[in-house]
Write a protein that holds these residues in place. Sequence first.
Motif, PDB file in Angstrom:
ATOM      1  N   THR A 636     -12.545  66.206  39.698  1.00 46.51           N
ATOM      2  CA  THR A 636     -12.201  67.537  40.570  1.00 46.51           C
ATOM      3  C   THR A 636     -11.177  67.941  39.783  1.00 46.51           C
ATOM      4  OG1 THR A 636     -13.137  66.484  42.430  1.00 46.51           O
ATOM      5  CG2 THR A 636     -11.881  68.112  42.764  1.00 46.51           C
ATOM      6  N   VAL A 637     -10.012  67.366  39.490  1.00 46.26           N
ATOM      7  CA  VAL A 637      -8.998  67.715  38.883  1.00 46.26           C
ATOM      8  C   VAL A 637      -9.402  68.489  37.435  1.00 46.26           C
ATOM      9  CG1 VAL A 637      -6.693  67.403  38.091  1.00 46.26           C
ATOM     10  CG2 VAL A 637      -7.274  66.671  40.200  1.00 46.26           C
ATOM     11  N   PRO A 638      -9.720  67.855  36.306  1.00 43.65           N
ATOM     12  CA  PRO A 638     -10.381  68.149  35.222  1.00 43.65           C
ATOM     13  C   PRO A 638     -11.059  69.567  35.358  1.00 43.65           C
ATOM     14  CG  PRO A 638     -10.412  65.943  35.214  1.00 43.65           C
ATOM     15  CD  PRO A 638     -10.135  66.283  36.570  1.00 43.65           C
ATOM     16  N   ASP A 639     -11.902  69.664  36.104  1.00 44.52           N
ATOM     17  CA  ASP A 639     -12.773  70.868  36.111  1.00 44.52           C
ATOM     18  C   ASP A 639     -12.122  72.118  36.662  1.00 44.52           C
ATOM     19  OD1 ASP A 639     -15.079  69.890  35.299  1.00 44.52           O
ATOM     20  OD2 ASP A 639     -15.952  69.017  37.394  1.00 44.52           O
ATOM     21  N   ALA A 640     -11.275  71.499  37.698  1.00 47.85           N
ATOM     22  CA  ALA A 640     -10.216  72.635  38.176  1.00 47.85           C
ATOM     23  C   ALA A 640      -9.175  73.216  37.401  1.00 47.85           C
ATOM     24  CB  ALA A 640      -9.299  72.160  39.577  1.00 47.85           C
ATOM     25  N   ALA A 641      -8.793  72.350  36.395  1.00 46.15           N
ATOM     26  CA  ALA A 641      -7.794  72.780  35.449  1.00 46.15           C
ATOM     27  C   ALA A 641      -8.509  73.726  34.537  1.00 46.15           C
ATOM     28  CB  ALA A 641      -7.293  71.494  34.600  1.00 46.15           C
ATOM     29  N   LYS A 642      -9.756  73.344  34.001  1.00 45.39           N
ATOM     30  CA  LYS A 642     -10.281  74.211  33.174  1.00 45.39           C
ATOM     31  C   LYS A 642     -10.616  75.706  33.678  1.00 45.39           C
ATOM     32  CE  LYS A 642     -13.888  71.399  31.843  1.00 45.39           C
ATOM     33  NZ  LYS A 642     -14.934  71.044  31.200  1.00 45.39           N
ATOM     34  N   LYS A 643     -10.962  75.532  34.738  1.00 42.89           N
ATOM     35  CA  LYS A 643     -11.151  76.656  35.649  1.00 42.89           C
ATOM     36  C   LYS A 643      -9.704  77.714  35.866  1.00 42.89           C
ATOM     37  CE  LYS A 643     -15.114  75.351  38.436  1.00 42.89           C
ATOM     38  NZ  LYS A 643     -15.523  74.727  39.745  1.00 42.89           N
ATOM     39  N   LEU A 644      -8.745  77.021  35.810  1.00 42.34           N
ATOM     40  CA  LEU A 644      -7.488  77.637  36.080  1.00 42.34           C
ATOM     41  C   LEU A 644      -7.138  78.430  34.876  1.00 42.34           C
ATOM     42  CD1 LEU A 644      -5.224  78.096  38.261  1.00 42.34           C
ATOM     43  CD2 LEU A 644      -4.172  76.291  37.286  1.00 42.34           C
ATOM     44  N   VAL A 645      -7.352  77.787  33.712  1.00 43.89           N
ATOM     45  CA  VAL A 645      -6.940  78.177  32.350  1.00 43.89           C
ATOM     46  C   VAL A 645      -7.939  79.468  31.923  1.00 43.89           C
ATOM     47  CG1 VAL A 645      -7.345  77.795  29.925  1.00 43.89           C
ATOM     48  CG2 VAL A 645      -6.468  76.016  31.194  1.00 43.89           C
ATOM     49  N   GLN A 646      -9.342  79.450  32.463  1.00 43.38           N
ATOM     50  CA  GLN A 646     -10.216  80.593  32.239  1.00 43.38           C
ATOM     51  C   GLN A 646      -9.753  81.687  33.204  1.00 43.38           C
ATOM     52  OE1 GLN A 646     -13.937  78.726  33.518  1.00 43.38           O
ATOM     53  NE2 GLN A 646     -14.336  77.893  31.663  1.00 43.38           N
ATOM     54  N   SER A 647      -9.397  81.329  34.433  1.00 46.10           N
ATOM     55  CA  SER A 647      -8.729  82.524  35.150  1.00 46.10           C
ATOM     56  C   SER A 647      -7.531  83.147  34.761  1.00 46.10           C
ATOM     57  CB  SER A 647      -8.385  81.779  36.846  1.00 46.10           C
ATOM     58  OG  SER A 647      -9.369  81.226  37.264  1.00 46.10           O
ATOM     59  N   CYS A 648      -6.711  82.593  34.313  1.00 48.83           N
ATOM     60  CA  CYS A 648      -5.539  83.095  33.591  1.00 48.83           C
ATOM     61  C   CYS A 648      -5.824  83.616  32.393  1.00 48.83           C
ATOM     62  CB  CYS A 648      -4.414  81.954  33.238  1.00 48.83           C
ATOM     63  SG  CYS A 648      -3.625  81.135  34.645  1.00 48.83           S
TER      64      CYS A 648
END
Length: 689
Positions: A636-648
């Motif tokens: 969950t955390v690694p996937d969310a971290a990647k998505k947050l980078v994509q969002s930014c």
Amino acid sequence: MLSDSMKKTVRHAHQNIAEQLEDYRPRSSQNYLVAEIAKTLAGEYHKSQRICVIEAGTGTGKSLAYCLGALPLALAKKKKLVISTATVALQEQLIEKELPFFKEHSGIDFKFDLVKGRQRYICVQKLMAAVNQDDTQLSLVPTTSSPLTDMEQKCLRELANAYQNKHWAGDRDSWEDTIPDKVWNLIACDKHACQRQMKSHHLCPFHLARQKIQQMDVLVINHALLLADLELGGGTILPEPEETYYVIDEAHHLPHITRDFSSAAATIKGTIEWLEKLLKFSGRMAGTIVSQKAIGQNFKLNDAANDVSKLLKSVRDSLDQADFNYNDDDTYRFVHGEVPESLTTQAKDIADATLDTLRALNKMHDALTTDVSDGDVQAFLADPLLVESGQYINRLEQLNKLWFSYAAKGESTPHARWIKRMEYKHHHDHLLCDCPIEVGFYLKDKLWRECAGAVLCSATLTALGSFDHFSKESGLANEPGVKFIKADSPFAYETQATLHIPKTKVEPTDKTFSDYLAEALPTYLDKRKANLVLFASYWQMGHVVSALRKKKLNILVQGEMSREALLSRHKAAVDLGAGSILFGTQSLSEGLDLPGKYLENLVITKIPFAVPTSPVEEAQAEFIQSKGGNPFLSITVPDAAKKLVQSCGRLLRKETDSGRITILDRRLITKRYGKAMLDTLPPFARQID
């Protein structure tokens, strides 16, 4: 090793390209990528396993880098270069802009083309048969039971006229208007009915397109087509893997697409019904085939199909009586993918009987194909039968795949298996599903160990600063010779953008957070500029939109119009100097390109954690727990971290862009995992209240 002449070719091509690009600036990260790609494919790091995994930040110019690093080497070694993407947008960009520009200005001569799956093309025989049939008989395939509407018939005639008059090439993507699925399913090319060895199909668009493949140096495909070729053993649709250098762009999608591709599903009652239709159909098919052997195969098919039906009826009765604890979504998942012993035994028998049915039908199909080729049966009589048998063959293959997996014991790869109860007006059914949890082994065996070389790239391949998560998912963990490369973006993040994490009154986990967002959001919007607000759920976005529109705020919302229309309206408002507020969910956080004035203020409402609600995600979490791991921290955390980078990554698209990012989630500061996520974001100037 890279020869001096090869290095000279690459440098010369790079120089030629640089001279043609406006405002070109030498980028050390791009030069580094070109060199590393070339050295990897030349075997400088490992003689046999020539693979590199690249995370290249926005603005690095990775498509130019892999063209410069891989293409000259592919041409010199007489290998094909296959570029696989996850999105149509990137395919179009490569085919319409980047490859033509590279060919024109690099000084390297090569041929390139877009390769699509056969389902994107028409079968001319099917098109003409559909148009020439009586309107009430437009049912060539078992999935099309009702007649076409007047609009659909008109579309069919327009397609036929355009193709016959050479105004249309016969592929779905080049038709300007939308082709209804029902019409397309009637005329699309399929591997069973539209075969090149049959004279009547020699000139079908798919086969003409495939003939061009041999003449091409560079092929642009999508990940689904790559997997379809690997499923057939490699080298059936595309060139042989050992003769190919692969560039897997948007590589972060590959594990998930592979997982979807490897799954199987089938209903119980629905299958019993189409098996009854198959028995009637096979009799008609046997009566058309000239060879007497068809009669024997038809008997075998009937016996095997009847066995499948009897076994499925037994499963149906067992499931009707079972006391499975279905969830609110009418789904029951087998713990650890372990199916009850009684169902496992039945599954083996069903898998065996299905395979016997499939073999018999395949032999009948091949016999009829031979009859047409030999001129013993006319094509107009055989084509509808071959289309229909092809549909049944596809269904039997899927059915065998499902039940073969349900019969498996002591498998090395964990699977998610579940049943979904389906309620209809007058009856009910059960949908049985199967999906492997891990697919790395599949990619390792079918692709990485077979190919001449591979370059995997994306803007987001690391999670929390490490390639570990992706390398495990994709089957590259602990593989010898794999080179992992992180190329930084040329952007001056500290001066181009500010990351603001304000104090908030309500935690994102609180029930009142949606109401709080509706109250607080206007504070962080700049009505004079271009704004993008990203939400973690459609429900929350809808709730906030409803509240803000009552305050007379003009908002463009994802889902209320097409993506193209949404972005056109957004850009038009910005061009007029009126500013714009665009609301979207996670799907807008990737592939959205709004450079310069079209996005200067980005607001992210919360960390984009996925809720593990699907049976596959639940099974994945369960598997990790069984190994002593923590699913939240390892998935969950690694996937969310990647998505947050994509969002930014939506904010800065060019080196001249600037703006502000606001994240309304204090967990980035208060939680240990949040701080790790924050550290993976680009080094924006930070303002933490």
